[in-house]
Design a protein around this motif. Structure first.
Motif, PDB file in Angstrom:
ATOM      1  N   GLY A 152       1.142  -1.227   0.193  1.00  0.00           N
ATOM      2  CA  GLY A 152      -0.243  -0.102  -0.017  1.00  0.00           C
ATOM      3  C   GLY A 152       1.041   1.316  -0.404  1.00  0.00           C
ATOM      4  O   GLY A 152       2.204   0.882  -0.291  1.00  0.00           O
ATOM      5  N   ILE A 153       0.356   2.543  -0.344  1.00  0.00           N
ATOM      6  CA  ILE A 153       1.037   3.670   0.201  1.00  0.00           C
ATOM      7  C   ILE A 153       1.359   4.654   1.472  1.00  0.00           C
ATOM      8  O   ILE A 153       0.242   3.854   2.457  1.00  0.00           O
ATOM      9  CB  ILE A 153       0.361   4.514  -1.058  1.00  0.00           C
ATOM     10  N   HIS A 154       2.723   4.099   2.113  1.00  0.00           N
ATOM     11  CA  HIS A 154       2.428   4.864   3.408  1.00  0.00           C
ATOM     12  C   HIS A 154       2.148   6.081   3.426  1.00  0.00           C
ATOM     13  O   HIS A 154       1.518   6.823   4.705  1.00  0.00           O
ATOM     14  CB  HIS A 154       4.141   4.238   3.771  1.00  0.00           C
ATOM     15  N   HIS A 155       3.187   6.902   2.587  1.00  0.00           N
ATOM     16  CA  HIS A 155       2.809   8.711   2.842  1.00  0.00           C
ATOM     17  C   HIS A 155       3.260   8.952   1.548  1.00  0.00           C
ATOM     18  O   HIS A 155       3.482   8.839   0.437  1.00  0.00           O
ATOM     19  CB  HIS A 155       3.509   8.763   4.258  1.00  0.00           C
ATOM     20  N   VAL A 156       2.372  10.048   1.326  1.00  0.00           N
ATOM     21  CA  VAL A 156       2.581  11.493   0.459  1.00  0.00           C
ATOM     22  C   VAL A 156       3.214  12.798   0.960  1.00  0.00           C
ATOM     23  O   VAL A 156       2.463  12.906   2.157  1.00  0.00           O
ATOM     24  CB  VAL A 156       1.504  11.218  -0.140  1.00  0.00           C
ATOM     25  N   SER A 157       4.235  12.604   0.132  1.00  0.00           N
ATOM     26  CA  SER A 157       5.322  14.199   0.838  1.00  0.00           C
ATOM     27  C   SER A 157       4.794  15.087   0.007  1.00  0.00           C
ATOM     28  O   SER A 157       4.832  15.252  -0.671  1.00  0.00           O
ATOM     29  CB  SER A 157       6.847  13.997   0.610  1.00  0.00           C
ATOM     30  N   LEU A 158       4.430  16.605   0.328  1.00  0.00           N
ATOM     31  CA  LEU A 158       4.137  18.027  -0.304  1.00  0.00           C
ATOM     32  C   LEU A 158       5.050  18.489   0.191  1.00  0.00           C
ATOM     33  O   LEU A 158       5.171  18.678   0.995  1.00  0.00           O
ATOM     34  CB  LEU A 158       2.748  18.549  -0.071  1.00  0.00           C
ATOM     35  N   ASN A 159       5.997  19.228  -1.015  1.00  0.00           N
ATOM     36  CA  ASN A 159       6.381  21.494  -0.358  1.00  0.00           C
ATOM     37  C   ASN A 159       5.567  21.535   0.052  1.00  0.00           C
ATOM     38  O   ASN A 159       4.571  21.918  -0.834  1.00  0.00           O
ATOM     39  CB  ASN A 159       6.777  20.986  -1.382  1.00  0.00           C
ATOM     40  N   VAL A 160       6.156  22.473   1.432  1.00  0.00           N
ATOM     41  CA  VAL A 160       5.049  23.674   1.436  1.00  0.00           C
ATOM     42  C   VAL A 160       5.989  25.069   1.716  1.00  0.00           C
ATOM     43  O   VAL A 160       7.159  24.698   2.010  1.00  0.00           O
ATOM     44  CB  VAL A 160       4.014  23.373   2.601  1.00  0.00           C
ATOM     45  N   ARG A 161       5.700  26.070   1.938  1.00  0.00           N
ATOM     46  CA  ARG A 161       6.693  27.123   2.150  1.00  0.00           C
ATOM     47  C   ARG A 161       6.013  27.488   3.456  1.00  0.00           C
ATOM     48  O   ARG A 161       6.787  28.241   4.163  1.00  0.00           O
ATOM     49  CB  ARG A 161       6.524  28.417   0.801  1.00  0.00           C
ATOM     50  N   ASP A 162       5.179  27.703   3.888  1.00  0.00           N
ATOM     51  CA  ASP A 162       4.702  28.532   5.413  1.00  0.00           C
ATOM     52  C   ASP A 162       3.892  27.162   6.173  1.00  0.00           C
ATOM     53  O   ASP A 162       2.792  27.128   5.817  1.00  0.00           O
ATOM     54  CB  ASP A 162       3.832  29.682   4.797  1.00  0.00           C
ATOM     55  N   LEU A 163       5.296  27.153   7.172  1.00  0.00           N
ATOM     56  CA  LEU A 163       3.988  25.413   7.614  1.00  0.00           C
ATOM     57  C   LEU A 163       2.771  25.895   8.261  1.00  0.00           C
ATOM     58  O   LEU A 163       1.826  24.981   8.139  1.00  0.00           O
ATOM     59  CB  LEU A 163       4.769  25.077   8.071  1.00  0.00           C
ATOM     60  N   ARG A 164       2.916  26.499   9.472  1.00  0.00           N
ATOM     61  CA  ARG A 164       1.492  27.151  10.146  1.00  0.00           C
ATOM     62  C   ARG A 164       0.059  27.251   9.437  1.00  0.00           C
ATOM     63  O   ARG A 164      -0.588  26.939   9.636  1.00  0.00           O
ATOM     64  CB  ARG A 164       2.104  28.915  10.846  1.00  0.00           C
ATOM     65  N   ARG A 165       0.528  28.157   7.974  1.00  0.00           N
ATOM     66  CA  ARG A 165      -0.604  28.327   7.025  1.00  0.00           C
ATOM     67  C   ARG A 165      -0.998  26.778   6.187  1.00  0.00           C
ATOM     68  O   ARG A 165      -2.360  26.296   6.171  1.00  0.00           O
ATOM     69  CB  ARG A 165      -0.619  28.894   5.681  1.00  0.00           C
ATOM     70  N   SER A 166      -0.074  26.054   5.945  1.00  0.00           N
ATOM     71  CA  SER A 166      -0.398  24.338   5.070  1.00  0.00           C
ATOM     72  C   SER A 166      -1.296  24.063   6.836  1.00  0.00           C
ATOM     73  O   SER A 166      -2.088  23.469   6.761  1.00  0.00           O
ATOM     74  CB  SER A 166       0.378  24.384   4.935  1.00  0.00           C
ATOM     75  N   GLN A 167      -0.728  24.028   7.658  1.00  0.00           N
ATOM     76  CA  GLN A 167      -1.273  23.043   8.440  1.00  0.00           C
ATOM     77  C   GLN A 167      -2.858  23.333   9.282  1.00  0.00           C
ATOM     78  O   GLN A 167      -3.584  22.731   9.235  1.00  0.00           O
ATOM     79  CB  GLN A 167      -0.336  23.473   9.953  1.00  0.00           C
ATOM     80  N   ASP A 168      -3.004  25.327   9.174  1.00  0.00           N
ATOM     81  CA  ASP A 168      -4.282  25.604   9.624  1.00  0.00           C
ATOM     82  C   ASP A 168      -5.108  25.095   8.403  1.00  0.00           C
ATOM     83  O   ASP A 168      -6.333  24.527   8.382  1.00  0.00           O
ATOM     84  CB  ASP A 168      -4.564  27.167   9.158  1.00  0.00           C
ATOM     85  N   PHE A 169      -4.856  24.735   6.806  1.00  0.00           N
ATOM     86  CA  PHE A 169      -5.367  24.270   6.248  1.00  0.00           C
ATOM     87  C   PHE A 169      -5.843  22.582   5.732  1.00  0.00           C
ATOM     88  O   PHE A 169      -6.810  22.375   5.667  1.00  0.00           O
ATOM     89  CB  PHE A 169      -4.726  24.399   4.659  1.00  0.00           C
ATOM     90  N   TYR A 170      -4.205  21.874   6.094  1.00  0.00           N
ATOM     91  CA  TYR A 170      -4.628  20.183   6.440  1.00  0.00           C
ATOM     92  C   TYR A 170      -5.652  19.741   7.818  1.00  0.00           C
ATOM     93  O   TYR A 170      -6.461  18.823   7.769  1.00  0.00           O
ATOM     94  CB  TYR A 170      -3.723  19.398   5.851  1.00  0.00           C
TER      95      TYR A 170
END
Length: 130
Positions: free
Chosen positions: A6-24
């Motif tokens: 199976g798929i263990h994980h997908v990695s995505l590049n982000v520039r602003d961690l806090r902004r991305s954490q809020d979205f996800y």
């Protein structure tokens, strides 16, 4: 021969961690997981009730995507329980999306962009009939 479990994980590049954490966390409702003390910023999230994960990695380099959603571009897909409820939630959150309720894939799809222009497909097993 490889035996893929199976798929263990997908990695995505982000520039602003806090902004991305809020979205996800706020928009997609993902739960953050403990993450090893790497020498770079990031966050790990559980996907659904399986052991599959999403890894966010802070990356200051350039990305290839600059425009709107192109459904043929690289993306990852999450299965949602209700297509209709997903559309309502995205509308409520003010998230722009491309809806393909009757696409050739054989199941209804919605495509969105995260804050760093990563494409996410949200799909359901079927389209609810009213």
């Amino acid at each position: 021969m490889l035996i893929i479990e199976g798929i263990h994980h997908v990695s995505l590049n982000v520039r602003d961690l806090r902004r991305s954490q809020d979205f996800y966390e706020r928009i997609l409702g993902l739960q953050e997981l403990p993450r090893p003390a790497f020498d770079f910023e990031g966050a790990w999230y559980a996907i659904g009730t399986t052991d599959q994960q999403l890894h966010l990695i802070v990356y200051k380099g350039e990305t290839l995507r600059t425009g709107e959603v192109d459904t043929k571009d690289g993306h990852f897909a999450l299965r949602v329980s209700s297509y209709e409820n997903t559309q309502k939630w995205l509308d409520q959150c003010g998230i722009t999306y491309t809806a393909k309720p009757y696409g050739k894939a054989g199941f209804p799809q919605i495509f969105i962009l995260d804050p760093d222009q990563n494409i996410i497909e949200l799909n359901a097993e079927r389209l609810e009939e009213n």
